[in-house]
Enzyme design. Structure first.
Site, short mmCIF file in Angstrom:
data_model
loop_
_atom_site.label_atom_id
_atom_site.label_comp_id
_atom_site.label_asym_id
_atom_site.label_seq_id
_atom_site.Cartn_x
_atom_site.Cartn_y
_atom_site.Cartn_z
N GLU A 17 50.48 38.05 46.41
CA GLU A 17 50.17 36.82 47.14
C GLU A 17 50.68 36.80 48.57
O GLU A 17 50.46 35.84 49.30
CB GLU A 17 50.67 35.57 46.38
CG GLU A 17 52.17 35.37 46.36
CD GLU A 17 52.82 36.16 45.25
OE1 GLU A 17 52.81 37.40 45.36
OE2 GLU A 17 53.33 35.56 44.31
N ASP B 19 53.85 36.64 41.81
CA ASP B 19 55.23 36.40 41.35
C ASP B 19 55.30 36.08 39.86
O ASP B 19 54.33 35.65 39.25
CB ASP B 19 55.85 35.24 42.14
CG ASP B 19 56.12 35.62 43.60
OD1 ASP B 19 56.18 36.82 43.89
OD2 ASP B 19 56.25 34.71 44.43
N ASP C 62 56.91 33.71 38.29
CA ASP C 62 57.12 32.33 37.85
C ASP C 62 55.77 31.66 37.53
O ASP C 62 54.72 32.29 37.60
CB ASP C 62 57.91 31.54 38.90
CG ASP C 62 57.22 31.52 40.26
OD1 ASP C 62 56.08 32.02 40.36
OD2 ASP C 62 57.84 31.02 41.22
N GLU D 43 54.08 29.41 39.13
CA GLU D 43 53.19 29.36 40.29
C GLU D 43 52.46 30.69 40.44
O GLU D 43 51.26 30.74 40.68
CB GLU D 43 54.03 29.07 41.55
CG GLU D 43 53.24 28.77 42.79
CD GLU D 43 52.81 27.32 42.89
OE1 GLU D 43 51.92 27.06 43.71
OE2 GLU D 43 53.33 26.47 42.16
N TYR E 277 63.96 38.50 42.78
CA TYR E 277 63.18 37.28 43.00
C TYR E 277 64.09 36.08 43.25
O TYR E 277 65.08 35.88 42.54
CB TYR E 277 62.27 37.03 41.79
CG TYR E 277 61.21 35.98 42.07
CD1 TYR E 277 60.40 36.07 43.19
CD2 TYR E 277 61.02 34.91 41.20
CE1 TYR E 277 59.43 35.12 43.45
CE2 TYR E 277 60.04 33.96 41.45
CZ TYR E 277 59.25 34.07 42.58
OH TYR E 277 58.30 33.13 42.84
N ARG F 251 63.48 32.75 43.21
CA ARG F 251 63.31 31.45 42.53
C ARG F 251 63.69 31.64 41.07
O ARG F 251 62.89 32.09 40.25
CB ARG F 251 61.88 30.94 42.65
CG ARG F 251 61.54 30.51 44.06
CD ARG F 251 60.24 29.75 44.16
NE ARG F 251 59.91 29.52 45.56
CZ ARG F 251 59.12 30.28 46.29
NH1 ARG F 251 58.53 31.33 45.74
NH2 ARG F 251 58.88 30.01 47.56
N HIS G 298 64.76 35.77 33.12
CA HIS G 298 64.84 36.09 34.54
C HIS G 298 66.24 36.57 34.87
O HIS G 298 67.17 36.45 34.09
CB HIS G 298 64.51 34.85 35.37
CG HIS G 298 63.09 34.42 35.22
ND1 HIS G 298 62.61 33.26 35.80
CD2 HIS G 298 62.04 34.95 34.55
CE1 HIS G 298 61.32 33.13 35.50
NE2 HIS G 298 60.96 34.14 34.74
#
Length: 785
Positions: free
Chosen positions: A9, A82, A84, A86, A288, A290, A333
């Site tokens: 992205e 990613d 997550d 999103e 990552y 987040r 995570h």
């Protein structure tokens, strides 16, 4: 033609990944989401099970065409957004829009951009997790419903062009409630008693040793009495205790703790921290960014162990596993950590180096030995009273993790530095005092939120998730519900009673108290909107409701709940309350406060939110004569302004006199006081009082402004009225049809003719046209759902 197309992205991420894959792989970027709900339409069909109506934005159509063509030519398309929710939603939208086939599509995830992680992900592809997609879709749709249905209510009942948001409105409520706590706070005084004793050091030299009374005294009389007792008292070491103390390191960073520490240690805003962390992640420096997990992989733990042993020795090594206490945290995570623990430093911008250094130190420290300290407390008795002083010293026997990292605290947490050693003492030893001081101290009001402490509070309440903190804080400031500002302190008197050389003195001193910097302050609009939503939509503003919605999103992500079921339950109660609030008749405008009557006209004086912000109004709409209005000055609030302060605002405009047949007046506007003369406005310099300025001074300011304006306009051309040579902040330039063109340094601006100007414009326009276009940044600049 490469057989494999990898879609990520972000272009920076694409560039990094492309280095790790062979010639058979082509890596392209989707620049965030390639489709979303329509911008200016509701885009949700409530009757059809809340079916969303997605569109490809105009600026993404060419990109989608390119991606479709590339996907058609590839044997396999790897969706590598990613890890997550999103990111999962981005992968799903790509799958749908590009009309990919399941047998030729693979979804891969990784939480660090390293060659090992990328190759491992390619060996272990999976399908798109539709539960994660639905969790993100549920958040997006619920937030769209709240925003689109509540905003028109605010337009009608409070002020046009306002908007509401599920998480943002609750964040503003926290800030409004804290401000009210501060206004309601009653400070209480007490006396802190400290003593300085003279004690022989190891070499017999007298040194100062500070001690403090174990508790505060409530009144001046008690403090006076104690000091009078101390005049004739004998001070004796009654007890000495020495105990070992161990300090353990903090867990590695989550999104929230990184945002907080970067604010405290580096002065970064929450948005700035996320932007810099994003760059570090995309360039393969950190994992990552987040995440709400404090887990470290075995690879990271082993890497830390090796780095610590090499740099500091085996005695500093202490591998640890941390567990996450945050509700709904995703343990799969990892915490935020460097991708290669042996790299203590990196190349990059100054901000990237600072943030990386913070992450590296926190991660390394988490795998280091405890710090071993020794705490000594000496109790000093006062012969003629039951009170006692206490002296404390702390010495580091083994620094452990403190060699690398010491955690910071918010300014509302008082941290005493006790890392000093007491002089040699023994039980029964008599002490001589140098001075004993009783200082009047006051309880402090709760601190206003900083960006970092607001993030901590949101996390504590379970409101939002790692990806929402930064956009939430940015949004409430953009909407002007909250502003970041400073509070100037107030002068306060306090009492100090001192005993020195057997004499007691009583003095009054002054201090500045209550000064705060870079704090989040509610605006009047934010306060009124909060009160309105709390009254009419209590469930939306309820902290528990907002946190419980997050839990429901987690249940959707786990596949335990259908997202449409949650939508139906919510909408069934929410929509009727919107309709009834819109239909309700209000006697007064929302947020209006009656201050009293105008002493001259007898008309009511009120404060409220007007079309352009908070105003004072004299009279009402029903009067024959139109009401008079005046905007509030900076620093004034509709909650606290008094009638006297409101009436002061109507002393302007003032007529200063006539000049060349035209009137000169002074008035106050949204941006401060100004002089109005002959169609021009001249701002009053800071410190000039609009109530005291005279005509002569005003004319001088008007003249100065005219001269400054003249210096800006160097040359005009009658044959081309749209072109002008100007003098700007960064030097002379040509202004033409809304664009500016820099004049080369070796050219005298006044010597330019029209043809020469047009030649400069042509050359610079051609240069700009041939420069590569900068890509739009999609996901990383747009608001997240």
């Amino acid at each position: 033609m490469p057989k494999n197309l990898v879609i990520v992205e972000s272009p920076a991420k694409a560039k990094t990944i492309e280095k790790f894959l062979g010639k058979d792989f082509k890596v392209l970027s989707s620049y965030g989401h390639i489709r979303d709900l329509k911008k200016k339409e509701f885009s949700i069909d409530v009757e059809k099970n809340f079916e969303p109506d997605y569109e490809i934005p105009e600026d993404k159509k060419a990109l989608v065409k390119t991606l479709k063509a590339e996907a058609k030519d590839a044997d396999t398309v790897w969706l590598a957004s990613d890890e997550d929710r999103e990111g999962e939603a981005i992968a799903w939208h790509l799958y749908e829009v590009l009309k990919l086939e399941p047998e030729h599509t693979k979804r891969i995830v990784f939480h660090e951009i390293t060659k090992t992680a990328i190759l491992k992900a390619i060996e272990q592809p999976r399908n798109i997790d539709i539960n994660l997609v639905n969790a993100q879709q549920a958040r997006r749709i619920l937030d769209r419903i709240v925003g689109f249905e509540l905003s028109p209510v605010l337009w009608k009942k409070v002020k046009p062009a306002l908007s509401a948001g599920r998480v943002q409105s609750v964040a503003v409520r926290l800030i409004v409630e804290r401000e009210r706590e501060i206004h309601a706070f009653q400070s209480e005084a007490s006396y802190k008693v400290t003593a300085v004793f003279l004690v022989p050091d190891t070499d017999g030299k007298l040194v100062e040793m500070k001690a403090e009374l174990a508790h505060r005294l409530k009144t001046k009389a008690e403090a006076q009495k104690l000091l009078e007792s101390c005049q004739s008292a004998i001070f004796t070491i009654e007890d000495i205790t020495t105990r070992p103390v161990k300090k353990s390191p903090a867990a590695p960073f989550t999104t929230s703790t990184l945002q907080q520490e970067a604010a405290r240690k580096l002065g970064f805003t929450v948005a700035q921290t996320m932007m810099v962390a994003q760059r570090l992640y995309e360039s393969g420096r950190i994992t990552y960014m987040r995440t709400d997990s404090v887990n470290l992989s075995e690879l990271a733990i082993n890497g830390s162990k090796e780095a610590i042993a090499n740099m500091m020795g085996d005695k500093y090594v202490h591998p640890r596993h941390f567990s996450t206490k945050t509700k709904g945290a995703q343990e799969a995570h990892e915490a935020i950590r460097p991708t290669y623990m042996e790299n203590a430093q990196i190349e990059g911008s100054a901000q990237e180096k600072k943030l990386y250094d913070l992450i590296w130190k926190r991660t390394i420290a988490s795998q280091m030995a405890d710090a071993e300290l020794e705490k000594t407390t000496a109790t000093i008795s006062i012969s003629n009273t039951s009170e006692a002083f206490s002296a404390t010293g702390e010495v580091v026997r083994f620094d452990g993790f403190l060699r690398v990292y010491r955690e910071s605290y918010d300014d509302d947490v008082e941290q005493e530095d006790e890392t000093h050693l007491l002089p040699p003492l023994k039980k029964g030893q008599k002490l001589e005092y140098q001075n004993i001081t009783a200082t009047e101290r006051f309880t402090q009001h709760p601190p206003r939120y900083t960006e970092a402490s607001l993030v901590r509070k949101l996390e504590e309440l379970g409101i939002g998730r790692p990806s929402t903190y930064a956009p939430t804080i940015s949004t409430v400031q953009q909407r002007e519900y909250v502003e970041k500002g400073d509070k100037t302190g107030e002068e306060r008197s306090y009492n100090v009673i001192t005993l020195k050389k057997d004499k007691i003195t009583d003095a009054t001193r002054t201090e500045i108290t209550g000064a705060e910097k870079a704090k989040l302050l509610p605006t009047d609009t934010g306060t009124v909107v909060t009160d309105f939503l709390t009254q009419y939509f209590p469930s939306i503003m309820d902290y528990n409701f907002t946190a419980s919605v997050e839990k429901q999103f987690d249940e959707i992500a786990e596949g335990d709940t259908k997202w449409t079921t949650i939508m139906k339950t919510f909408y069934k109660t929410f929509h009727p309350s919107v309709e009834s609030t819109l239909a309700a008749k209000n006697a007064h405008k929302t947020g209006e406060r009656i201050l009293g009557d105008d002493p001259v006209s007898g008309k009511p004086v009120s404060v409220k939110i007007g079309r352009f912000g908070p105003v004072v109004q004299i009279g009402s709409a029903e009067d024959e004569e139109k009401p008079r209005f005046s905007p509030l000055k900076k620093g004034q609030s509709i909650e606290t302004i008094t009638l006297e302060e409101a009436m002061e605002l109507f002393k302007l405009p003032r007529t200063l006199g006539e000049h060349e047949g035209k009137t000169v007046t002074v008035n106050a506007g949204r941006f401060g006081p100004y002089i109005y003369y002959s169609g021009t406005y001249t701002s009053l310099p800071k410190g000039v009082d609009p109530m005291e300025i005279e005509l002569e001074e005003a004319l001088e300011l008007i003249k100065e402004k005219a001269e400054a304006e003249a210096k800006k306009h160097l040359k005009k051309f009658d044959e081309e009225p749209e072109l002008e040579i100007m003098n700007g902040r960064y030097g002379p330039y040509i202004a033409y049809k809304g664009s500016n063109y820099k004049i080369p340094k070796d050219i005298v601006p006044e010597d330019l003719n029209l043809d020469a100007c047009m030649e400069i414009i042509k050359l610079q326009s051609e240069k700009a046209a041939s420069a590569p276009a900068k890509p739009k940044r999609g996901k990383y600049t747009k608001k997240k759902a």
